[in-house]
Scaffold this motif. Structure first.
Motif, PDB file in Angstrom:
ATOM      1  N   SER A  61       3.318   8.431  -8.124  1.00  0.00           N
ATOM      2  CA  SER A  61       3.538   9.603  -8.747  1.00  0.00           C
ATOM      3  C   SER A  61       4.809   9.389  -9.989  1.00  0.00           C
ATOM      4  N   ASP A  62       5.903   8.695  -9.266  1.00  0.00           N
ATOM      5  CA  ASP A  62       7.026   8.535 -10.086  1.00  0.00           C
ATOM      6  C   ASP A  62       6.812   7.186 -11.268  1.00  0.00           C
ATOM      7  N   TRP A  63       5.979   6.362 -10.799  1.00  0.00           N
ATOM      8  CA  TRP A  63       5.773   4.994 -11.675  1.00  0.00           C
ATOM      9  C   TRP A  63       4.743   5.342 -12.639  1.00  0.00           C
ATOM     10  N   GLY A  64       3.749   6.397 -12.317  1.00  0.00           N
ATOM     11  CA  GLY A  64       2.297   6.638 -12.905  1.00  0.00           C
ATOM     12  C   GLY A  64       1.294   6.008 -12.209  1.00  0.00           C
ATOM     13  N   TRP A  65       0.096   6.401 -11.948  1.00  0.00           N
ATOM     14  CA  TRP A  65      -0.817   6.187 -11.269  1.00  0.00           C
ATOM     15  C   TRP A  65      -1.639   5.004 -11.959  1.00  0.00           C
ATOM     16  N   LEU A 114       0.650  -1.113  -0.050  1.00  0.00           N
ATOM     17  CA  LEU A 114       0.071   0.066   0.109  1.00  0.00           C
ATOM     18  C   LEU A 114       0.811   1.286  -0.227  1.00  0.00           C
ATOM     19  N   LEU A 115       1.853   1.413   1.005  1.00  0.00           N
ATOM     20  CA  LEU A 115       2.538   2.494   1.086  1.00  0.00           C
ATOM     21  C   LEU A 115       3.622   2.735  -0.131  1.00  0.00           C
ATOM     22  N   LEU A 116       3.992   1.575  -0.628  1.00  0.00           N
ATOM     23  CA  LEU A 116       4.763   1.523  -1.829  1.00  0.00           C
ATOM     24  C   LEU A 116       4.242   2.239  -2.825  1.00  0.00           C
ATOM     25  N   ALA A 117       2.958   1.730  -3.274  1.00  0.00           N
ATOM     26  CA  ALA A 117       2.222   2.379  -4.340  1.00  0.00           C
ATOM     27  C   ALA A 117       1.733   3.595  -4.037  1.00  0.00           C
ATOM     28  N   VAL A 118       1.403   4.188  -2.685  1.00  0.00           N
ATOM     29  CA  VAL A 118       1.324   5.704  -2.537  1.00  0.00           C
ATOM     30  C   VAL A 118       2.413   6.228  -2.633  1.00  0.00           C
ATOM     31  N   ALA A 171      -1.402  12.051   2.004  1.00  0.00           N
ATOM     32  CA  ALA A 171      -1.149  13.287   1.974  1.00  0.00           C
ATOM     33  C   ALA A 171      -0.159  13.811   0.986  1.00  0.00           C
ATOM     34  N   ALA A 172       1.238  13.045   1.098  1.00  0.00           N
ATOM     35  CA  ALA A 172       2.048  13.212   0.340  1.00  0.00           C
ATOM     36  C   ALA A 172       1.755  12.988  -1.357  1.00  0.00           C
ATOM     37  N   ALA A 173       0.825  11.818  -1.438  1.00  0.00           N
ATOM     38  CA  ALA A 173       0.401  11.301  -2.807  1.00  0.00           C
ATOM     39  C   ALA A 173      -0.514  12.421  -3.282  1.00  0.00           C
ATOM     40  N   VAL A 174      -1.566  12.823  -2.541  1.00  0.00           N
ATOM     41  CA  VAL A 174      -2.455  13.865  -3.094  1.00  0.00           C
ATOM     42  C   VAL A 174      -1.996  15.322  -3.586  1.00  0.00           C
ATOM     43  N   VAL A 175      -1.250  15.711  -2.519  1.00  0.00           N
ATOM     44  CA  VAL A 175      -0.585  16.939  -2.527  1.00  0.00           C
ATOM     45  C   VAL A 175       0.565  17.013  -3.801  1.00  0.00           C
ATOM     46  N   GLY A 176       1.119  15.939  -3.962  1.00  0.00           N
ATOM     47  CA  GLY A 176       2.119  15.600  -5.082  1.00  0.00           C
ATOM     48  C   GLY A 176       1.295  15.858  -6.400  1.00  0.00           C
ATOM     49  N   VAL A 177       0.108  15.116  -6.394  1.00  0.00           N
ATOM     50  CA  VAL A 177      -0.538  15.094  -7.737  1.00  0.00           C
ATOM     51  C   VAL A 177      -1.272  16.357  -7.972  1.00  0.00           C
ATOM     52  N   VAL A 178      -1.720  17.088  -7.009  1.00  0.00           N
ATOM     53  CA  VAL A 178      -2.181  18.359  -7.102  1.00  0.00           C
ATOM     54  C   VAL A 178      -0.987  19.442  -7.768  1.00  0.00           C
ATOM     55  N   LEU A 179       0.023  19.387  -7.184  1.00  0.00           N
ATOM     56  CA  LEU A 179       1.177  20.190  -7.702  1.00  0.00           C
ATOM     57  C   LEU A 179       1.753  19.921  -8.729  1.00  0.00           C
ATOM     58  N   ALA A 180       1.937  18.585  -9.338  1.00  0.00           N
ATOM     59  CA  ALA A 180       2.261  18.277 -10.400  1.00  0.00           C
ATOM     60  C   ALA A 180       1.330  18.606 -11.558  1.00  0.00           C
ATOM     61  N   GLN A 181       0.015  18.700 -11.296  1.00  0.00           N
ATOM     62  CA  GLN A 181      -1.068  18.930 -12.232  1.00  0.00           C
ATOM     63  C   GLN A 181      -1.117  20.347 -12.486  1.00  0.00           C
ATOM     64  N   MET A 182      -1.033  21.201 -11.461  1.00  0.00           N
ATOM     65  CA  MET A 182      -1.106  22.774 -11.601  1.00  0.00           C
ATOM     66  C   MET A 182       0.249  23.234 -11.659  1.00  0.00           C
ATOM     67  N   THR A 183       0.886  23.323 -12.640  1.00  0.00           N
ATOM     68  CA  THR A 183       2.298  23.949 -12.787  1.00  0.00           C
ATOM     69  C   THR A 183       2.389  25.126 -13.708  1.00  0.00           C
ATOM     70  N   THR A 184       3.598  26.062 -13.567  1.00  0.00           N
ATOM     71  CA  THR A 184       3.646  27.118 -14.320  1.00  0.00           C
ATOM     72  C   THR A 184       5.347  27.052 -14.918  1.00  0.00           C
ATOM     73  N   GLU A 185       5.394  27.542 -16.079  1.00  0.00           N
ATOM     74  CA  GLU A 185       6.822  27.510 -16.723  1.00  0.00           C
ATOM     75  C   GLU A 185       7.609  28.590 -16.037  1.00  0.00           C
ATOM     76  N   ALA A 229       1.378  -0.889 -14.434  1.00  0.00           N
ATOM     77  CA  ALA A 229       0.965  -2.003 -14.020  1.00  0.00           C
ATOM     78  C   ALA A 229       1.545  -2.388 -12.547  1.00  0.00           C
ATOM     79  N   THR A 230       2.719  -1.477 -12.471  1.00  0.00           N
ATOM     80  CA  THR A 230       3.319  -1.721 -11.064  1.00  0.00           C
ATOM     81  C   THR A 230       2.613  -1.191  -9.901  1.00  0.00           C
ATOM     82  N   THR A 231       2.130   0.012 -10.131  1.00  0.00           N
ATOM     83  CA  THR A 231       1.078   0.780  -9.132  1.00  0.00           C
ATOM     84  C   THR A 231      -0.200   0.171  -9.032  1.00  0.00           C
ATOM     85  N   LEU A 232      -0.777  -0.346  -9.967  1.00  0.00           N
ATOM     86  CA  LEU A 232      -2.092  -1.086  -9.938  1.00  0.00           C
ATOM     87  C   LEU A 232      -1.743  -2.330  -9.223  1.00  0.00           C
TER      88      LEU A 232
END
Length: 515
Positions: free
Chosen positions: A250-254, A242-246, A441-455, A257-260
């Motif tokens: 974000s690195d392996w892709g949600w 569980l914790l490895l997937a969480v 929290a680390a996973a959710v915040v990581g997804v939010v910050l990875a999706q909402m970016t600026t150059e 196959a590994t994460t799922l």
């Protein structure tokens, strides 16, 4: 402890003839060290142990950007230096708690300190990423010292001191985390990075020596149950998946196959583990006990508070260190960032006596709910203040104050609902629930910050709106934690300083459990 000395005095003054007829069974199963410290000294030593354990978790943060170069490896491999501690601690904490209930909490405290020392030495001598990961994994084995110390308080302190002492030791985790960042950054900037781990080894050895000399054993388990090895393996395997997937999703892709596969493996293993625990007479975690409403809702709130606590711990350091040219970053160094965040952790210690008084007057569920609301208010304060160092300082202080109140109430609620013989394992499971919350929290915040970016300079950076959304999520989760806390069914007699003691005449797997 007083009982032990009373029995000793009675034997001493009854005379030789009387002493011959005293039955040996009347001697209490209490082991007292040669020079026990006063109650305040015991609390201070256990709080120092908690600070040291928390220090281990933030020790490598200043090195994260340089570990790949220092250890001649890739950045993804270097990230395992953090992940290894998380995974091992998640597995080891409930196991050490159960062993503490079986063989004595002081004994398991000493056992837990040993891998902290050895792991720190291994890290200090490391020249490759593999040995560093091994050392960090050994440090993770020692993370059970805080729930063990909290549980030992129930055995060695008078009832009137229990509430304040629980709150103080719970706050020690925040102090260790707060001091760890500036301390680690200062050492890393001015000396060799290896000095960090030598200092950690010395602090851990000092903790072990103080516990050995001054901390009394308290009540040792009269019933040496069979250790649930199958349950430990099942829970460990499920948590690792569980914790490895969480943590790595974000690195392996949600959708990889590994994460799922890991999420699926976690579901299968944890369901099988639960079935085993319900059928085993002396389980690692008594799920029937965990299903009691007071324990269940406290653990649910713990997951949510862990989430809401960690969200700002991920956002604020980034805001402090991003370049000022972004328009919302504050351009602080690692050292300065740690110093700006340190007062927040200290607030947990300052407010711990107030939290204990509130619990004594209104009950620990009220303290937990109030703490969760304060956390949410801290996030609300953050929205107009993201562009100011003083504003972020205020945010961390308010959020940490709420965390201190909430964390101090959780062990009291847990210990008020479980038998004395299950105190350490129940507290350890509660600590695990908080860790699950921080990982999510680390996973959710990581997804939010990875999706909402600026150059910025050709590189994507989290946007200001991304940070705001992450903060709003933290606020919402904290309010849900407060709502869950109000559902905790605590009798008025259970609330003050000494948790109610459920009967221990029934077996641990009572209430219908059969092997």
């Amino acid at each position: 402890m007083h009982h032990a000395y009373d029995v000793y005095s009675a034997y001493r003054f009854r005379g030789p003839a009387r002493r011959l007829v005293e039955p040996r069974e009347e001697r209490p199963p209490v082991s007292v060290p040669p020079r026990p410290a006063p109650p305040g000294g015991v609390v201070g030593i256990l709080a120092f142990a908690g600070i040291t354990a928390a220090l281990m978790q933030t020790l490598v943060v200043p090195l994260l950007g340089e570990l790949a170069t220092l250890l001649d490896t890739s950045a993804s491999n270097a990230s395992w230096v953090v992940t290894a501690t998380l995974l091992v601690a998640a597995v080891a904490t409930p196991v050490s708690g159960r062993l503490g209930d079986m063989y004595g909490k002081r004994r398991m405290l000493l056992v837990s300190v040993a891998p902290l020392v050895i792991g720190s030495v291994v890290c200090a001598l490391s020249s490759s990423v593999v040995t560093m990961i091994v050392g960090r994994g050994l440090q993770g084995l020692g993370m059970g010292v805080v729930p063990l110390g909290l549980s030992l308080l129930r055995d060695v302190l008078p009832p009137e001191r229990l509430g304040t002492s629980i709150a103080l030791i719970s706050a020690s985790m925040g102090v260790g985390g707060a001091l760890g960042l500036p301390f680690s950054a200062a050492v890393a900037e001015n000396t060799s990075w290896r000095a960090l781990f030598w200092v950690a080894a010395g602090l851990s050895a000092l903790v072990g020596a103080l516990i050995w000399v001054f901390v009394p054993a308290g009540d040792t388990a009269g019933h040496r149950a069979r250790f649930d090895g199958v349950g430990a393996l099942g829970l460990g395997g499920g948590l690792v998946c569980l914790l490895l997937a969480v943590s790595k999703g974000s690195d392996w892709g949600w959708g990889s196959a590994t994460t799922l596969g890991l999420f699926a493996g976690a579901a299968v293993l944890l369901l099988a583990w639960g079935r085993w625990e319900l059928r085993f007479a002396e389980p690692l975690v008594d799920l029937r006990l965990a299903a009691r409403p007071q324990v269940l809702f406290t653990n649910m709130a713990s997951v949510l508070v862990g989430f809401s606590m960690y969200a700002q711990a991920l956002v604020v350091p980034q805001l402090l260190q991003l370049p000022e040219e972004t328009g919302y970053g504050l351009g602080q160094s690692m050292m300065a960032m740690g110093l700006w965040m340190a007062p927040g952790g200290l607030m947990m210690m300052v407010l711990s006596p107030f939290g204990a008084k509130l619990s004594a007057a209104r009950g620990p569920k009220v303290t937990l709910a109030v703490g969760s609301v304060v956390i949410s208010c801290g996030y609300a304060v953050s929205l107009p203040l993201l562009g100011s160092t003083w504003g972020l300082l205020l945010v961390t202080m308010v959020v940490s104050s709420g965390v201190g109140l909430a964390y101090g109430a959780m062990p009291t609620l847990i210990m008020g609902a479980v038998p004395r013989s299950m105190t350490a394992s129940a507290n350890s499971f509660n600590t695990l629930m908080r860790s699950v919350g921080t990982s999510v929290a680390a996973a959710v915040v990581g997804v939010v910050l990875a999706q909402m970016t600026t150059e910025f300079g050709g590189f994507p950076l989290p946007s200001e709106n991304g940070f705001r959304v992450a903060m709003m999520i933290g606020a919402g989760v904290a309010l849900v934690a407060a709502a869950v806390a109000t559902l905790i069914p605590v009798r008025a007699a259970d609330a003050p300083t000494e948790p109610a003691e459920p009967t221990e005449e029934t077996p641990l797997a009572a209430e219908g459990a059969k092997p």
